[in-house]
Write a protein that holds these residues in place. Structure first.
Motif, short mmCIF file in Angstrom:
data_model
loop_
_atom_site.label_atom_id
_atom_site.label_comp_id
_atom_site.label_asym_id
_atom_site.label_seq_id
_atom_site.Cartn_x
_atom_site.Cartn_y
_atom_site.Cartn_z
N GLN A 60 -8.78 -38.68 1.50
CA GLN A 60 -7.71 -39.00 0.54
C GLN A 60 -6.40 -38.62 1.23
O GLN A 60 -6.34 -37.59 1.93
CB GLN A 60 -7.89 -38.16 -0.73
CG GLN A 60 -6.75 -38.29 -1.72
CD GLN A 60 -6.81 -37.21 -2.81
OE1 GLN A 60 -7.78 -36.45 -2.90
NE2 GLN A 60 -5.77 -37.13 -3.63
N ILE A 61 -5.39 -39.45 1.08
CA ILE A 61 -4.07 -39.13 1.65
C ILE A 61 -3.14 -38.69 0.52
O ILE A 61 -3.04 -39.36 -0.51
CB ILE A 61 -3.44 -40.35 2.37
CG1 ILE A 61 -4.35 -40.83 3.50
CG2 ILE A 61 -2.07 -39.98 2.94
CD1 ILE A 61 -3.92 -42.17 4.11
N VAL A 62 -2.50 -37.53 0.71
CA VAL A 62 -1.47 -37.07 -0.24
C VAL A 62 -0.12 -37.29 0.44
O VAL A 62 0.19 -36.65 1.45
CB VAL A 62 -1.67 -35.58 -0.60
CG1 VAL A 62 -0.56 -35.11 -1.53
CG2 VAL A 62 -3.04 -35.37 -1.24
N ASN A 63 0.64 -38.21 -0.11
CA ASN A 63 1.88 -38.64 0.57
C ASN A 63 3.01 -37.61 0.41
O ASN A 63 3.33 -37.19 -0.69
CB ASN A 63 2.35 -39.99 0.00
CG ASN A 63 3.58 -40.50 0.71
OD1 ASN A 63 3.67 -40.44 1.94
ND2 ASN A 63 4.55 -41.00 -0.04
N THR A 64 3.59 -37.19 1.53
CA THR A 64 4.83 -36.40 1.52
C THR A 64 5.56 -36.62 2.83
O THR A 64 4.95 -36.70 3.89
CB THR A 64 4.56 -34.89 1.33
OG1 THR A 64 5.81 -34.19 1.39
CG2 THR A 64 3.64 -34.32 2.39
#
Length: 333
Positions: A60-64
């Motif tokens: 899962q990618i958590v965008n920041t």
């Protein structure tokens, strides 16, 4: 999904990130299908490098877009805010979304952000930075490597217990053999803190590890002990000296074998032995330092390593979780 080991990955730390980090994850995933990677960083760039090379159920990618830079002081790293890839990755183990966190970013920043978010294990005052070193018989755990410049005898005793627990987690079939790094092997040598620690360890009756007394710097690679304990100042100097010596030997050997026709012929004749030698001194194989003492495991990959080195530090993460490191420390302390 519950049987998966969940690793929080700060994808924006270290040289060549996130490309190197993602290549390391892809390489690691090719050999480990039961890992879930929660990846923190710039989603657009990360997705390009992932390029569908990992099963969608495994990440899962958590965008920041905010990140801690290598030039930041530890305080600046913490002040960058709670939306940096490093902070969010650490927070995910605080919230129990992941089992362990890894970053190749700023070491001081990672330590401060981890200490702000995570509790210490009961009865431990300071976390230590520990790493794996090769020796003649296998591997050693060495700590502290720079997290604590000044240490009390209580700290050094805690490091001994934590180092032995880490060794047992990584090598379940072997007995941890603990020694204190000192300027001599006689009981009278060293400062008061070292002597006090020696007495505490010598008097302690435990089945968790064997206490082998003092070890000098020239014996670190002998393999007679496998957990080496010191304050962070001494440990860091020893680490940098060992790294520099290994690099010097490898470079000089390359020059000697590549400089003349006889050297080139000799290297061709010895190619198998030279490959073994190079592999033994390859720092990528020992990549992955561990902050221990916190109630969740935090792993620091070398910022300058390549994707193979990063993949190897992901292996360390898996072994720490499978070996129940935190539970072992809590039980042994």
């Amino acid at each position: 999904m519950s049987s998966f080991i969940k690793i929080a990955v700060d994808a924006m730390g270290g040289d060549n990130s996130p490309e190197k980090i993602i290549k390391g994850i892809i390489h690691h995933h090719s050999r480990n299908k039961d890992i879930f990677y929660k990846i923190f960083g710039d989603e657009n760039t990360i997705s390009k490098h992932l390029n569908n090379k990992i099963d969608r159920n495994n990440y899962q990618i958590v965008n920041t877009l905010n990140k801690v830079s290598s030039e930041d002081s530890p305080l600046e790293a913490a002040k960058r805010g709670k939306d940096t890839s490093m902070w969010l990755a650490v927070e995910s183990i605080k919230n129990k979304d992941c089992d362990i966190i890894i970053s190749a970013g700023n070491t001081g920043g990672l330590l401060v952000i981890s200490k702000l978010n995570l509790k210490m294990i009961d009865n431990i005052d300071k976390p230590a930075l520990s790493a794996l070193w090769p020796n003649k018989k296998g591997m050693s755990v060495v700590l502290d490597l720079g997290a604590n410049i000044e240490c009390s005898s209580k700290n050094l005793f805690d490091f001994s217990v934590m180092g032995a627990s880490l060794y047992k987690s990584l090598y379940p079939d072997e007995t941890p053999k603990v020694a204190l790094l000192n300027i001599g092997s006689e009981e009278l040598k060293g400062n008061e803190t070292i002597k006090e620690t020696f007495k505490i360890l010598n008097d302690k009756k435990t089945n968790d590890f064997e206490f082998k007394g003092y070890i000098e710097g020239n014996e670190l690679m002998n393999g007679d002990v496998n957990v080496i304990v010191s304050d962070g100042f001494t440990g860091n100097v020893a680490l940098k000296t060992a790294e520099g010596t290994a690099s010097f030997i490898t470079d000089e050997l390359k020059k000697a074998l590549g400089g003349t026709m006889i050297g080139k012929i000799s290297s061709l004749l010895n190619i198998s032995n030279l490959k073994k030698f190079k592999k033994r001194l390859d720092p990528r194989l020992y990549n992955g330092a561990i902050f221990i003492g916190l109630d969740s495991p935090v792993v620091k990959s070398h910022g300058g390593t390549d994707y193979i080195g990063f993949s190897n530090s992901l292996d360390v993460c898996c072994r720490i979780i499978k070996g129940n490191l935190i539970e072992k420390i809590k039980k042994n302390i």
